[in-house]
Design an enzyme around this catalytic site. Structure first.
Site, short mmCIF file in Angstrom:
data_model
loop_
_atom_site.label_atom_id
_atom_site.label_comp_id
_atom_site.label_asym_id
_atom_site.label_seq_id
_atom_site.Cartn_x
_atom_site.Cartn_y
_atom_site.Cartn_z
N ARG A 256 0.85 -1.18 0.00
CA ARG A 256 0.00 0.00 0.00
C ARG A 256 0.89 1.24 0.00
O ARG A 256 1.89 1.30 0.73
CB ARG A 256 -0.94 0.02 1.22
CG ARG A 256 -2.14 -0.91 1.08
CD ARG A 256 -3.07 -0.47 -0.04
NE ARG A 256 -4.25 -1.32 -0.19
CZ ARG A 256 -4.34 -2.34 -1.00
NH1 ARG A 256 -3.27 -2.71 -1.71
NH2 ARG A 256 -5.47 -3.03 -1.11
N GLU A 285 -3.51 7.53 -6.09
CA GLU A 285 -3.47 6.76 -7.34
C GLU A 285 -4.48 7.31 -8.34
O GLU A 285 -5.67 7.39 -8.01
CB GLU A 285 -3.75 5.28 -7.05
CG GLU A 285 -2.68 4.67 -6.16
CD GLU A 285 -2.82 3.16 -5.97
OE1 GLU A 285 -3.84 2.59 -6.40
OE2 GLU A 285 -1.91 2.56 -5.38
N HIS A 304 -0.37 -0.28 -9.95
CA HIS A 304 -1.09 -1.15 -9.02
C HIS A 304 -1.53 -2.45 -9.71
O HIS A 304 -2.72 -2.80 -9.71
CB HIS A 304 -2.30 -0.42 -8.43
CG HIS A 304 -2.73 -0.97 -7.10
ND1 HIS A 304 -3.17 -0.19 -6.07
CD2 HIS A 304 -2.77 -2.25 -6.61
CE1 HIS A 304 -3.48 -0.94 -5.02
NE2 HIS A 304 -3.24 -2.20 -5.33
#
Length: 338
Positions: A256, A285, A304
């Protein structure tokens, strides 16, 4: 029984529906809803995090539903209030952060997740990220694609370190961290692990347990993050912690983004203290256009993707469908979190 399969562009509604049909048969009505993730990044929805879609869409789709199977759909207090028939929510991911668990408990709605569904994929990707950052794979690939034979990357100063014989520190030794440890050991790395919540036997099976984060950092040529994001772990690696790493160390984060102080990382890369870094996750993000990350040297970034392969999507749907089957048969749920 009316079931909502709120899928997305990774675990599609049809995939949920197929696994549900295989588990419980076709006599139950499965309503399909497609949410925009990952083409639109997840984010907060009302009081829950890492969600995709909006409350009004979920409320309309949940009308009359007793079961909701989803990965990213928000399950907020407002949604739970507006779905009085709902009895079970199954989240096809490791952490049910997109569910208001307190509100679910208050209303007698059971909540399950799918632990470990992407552990192997994330572990593979983490090792790949280490190698890409350490061995300069993205830079040399880009140079060759642009028509330049980058022979300078064979020089001692530019070729980068390897994993064989490296001291690798893992912060977190759960389903992902323990798999990373096994892969690194096979590649010849010396693995050290820090996880104050893991069982001692798990730690010893993964590598050399280290009781103190600072000690782990001081002895790590590579450090990789595998902790969950909690108030305690937010900003776990900041400027002070990064300064403890040996000169020329490598930092990898596929867990994370908020575990790591990104400005401190950029400063360490820009100063040359860190040899390289690899990030698959970010505090925001996607990173905003003005982010220092976009110009930081020797930084490999991906959007991601660590937990994304086709096997993961099938795993998530199968685990979720199995929980629905247990619920309908009156059996204990395997992965109940609320």
């Amino acid at each position: 029984m009316r079931i909502l399969a709120a899928g997305d562009h990774f675990v599609a509604p049809d995939l949920f529906a197929r696994e549900l049909a295989a588990e419980i048969g076709a006599q139950h009505h499965v309503e399909r809803l497609r949410l925009p993730w990952p083409l639109t990044p997840f984010g907060p929805v009302a009081e829950v995090d890492e969600a995709s879609g909006d409350e009004d869409t979920m409320l309309a789709a949940l009308d009359g539903a007793q079961v909701c199977v989803t990965q990213m759909g928000p399950v907020t207090r407002r949604i739970l209030d507006g779905a009085p028939d709902l009895r079970l929510v199954v989240i096809g991911r490791g952490g049910p952060v997109n569910v208001n668990l307190d509100a679910a408990k208050e209303r007698g709605v059971q909540v399950c997740n799918a632990p470990g569904r992407n552990a192997a994929a994330t572990a593979e990707y983490t090792v790949g990220m280490m190698l890409a950052a350490m061995r300069r794979i993205p830079e040399t690939s880009a140079a060759l694609a642009a028509g330049r034979w980058a022979g300078e990357y064979y020089t001692y100063d530019n070729c980068g370190p390897g994993l064989d014989g490296a001291n690798v520190g893992l912060v977190g030794c759960g389903a992902v961290g323990s798999r990373v440890a096994r892969a690194l050991t096979a590649l010849g790395a010396r693995v050290r692990v820090y996880d104050p919540y893991a069982d001692e036997r798990v730690l010893r099976a993964s590598g050399e347990p280290v009781a103190d984060l600072d000690a782990l950092l001081r002895g790590s040529d590579v450090v990789s993050l595998h902790a969950r994001l909690t108030p305690e772990t937010r900003g776990l690696l900041g400027a002070r912690e990064l300064a403890l790493l040996p000169d020329g160390a490598v930092v990898v984060n596929c867990a994370r983004g908020a575990l790591l102080d990104e400005d401190a990382l950029c400063e360490a890369l820009e100063s040359g203290r860190l040899a390289a870094a690899g990030l698959d996750v970010f505090a925001v993000e996607p990173p905003p256009p003005h982010s220092r990350l976009r110009s930081a040297p020797r930084l490999v970034m991906t959007p991601h993707l660590a937990g994304a392969n086709t096997s993961v999507a099938h795993n998530a749907a199968r685990i979720a469908a199995a929980e629905v089957g247990r619920f309908l048969r009156g059996e204990p749920l395997a992965h109940r979190v609320a």
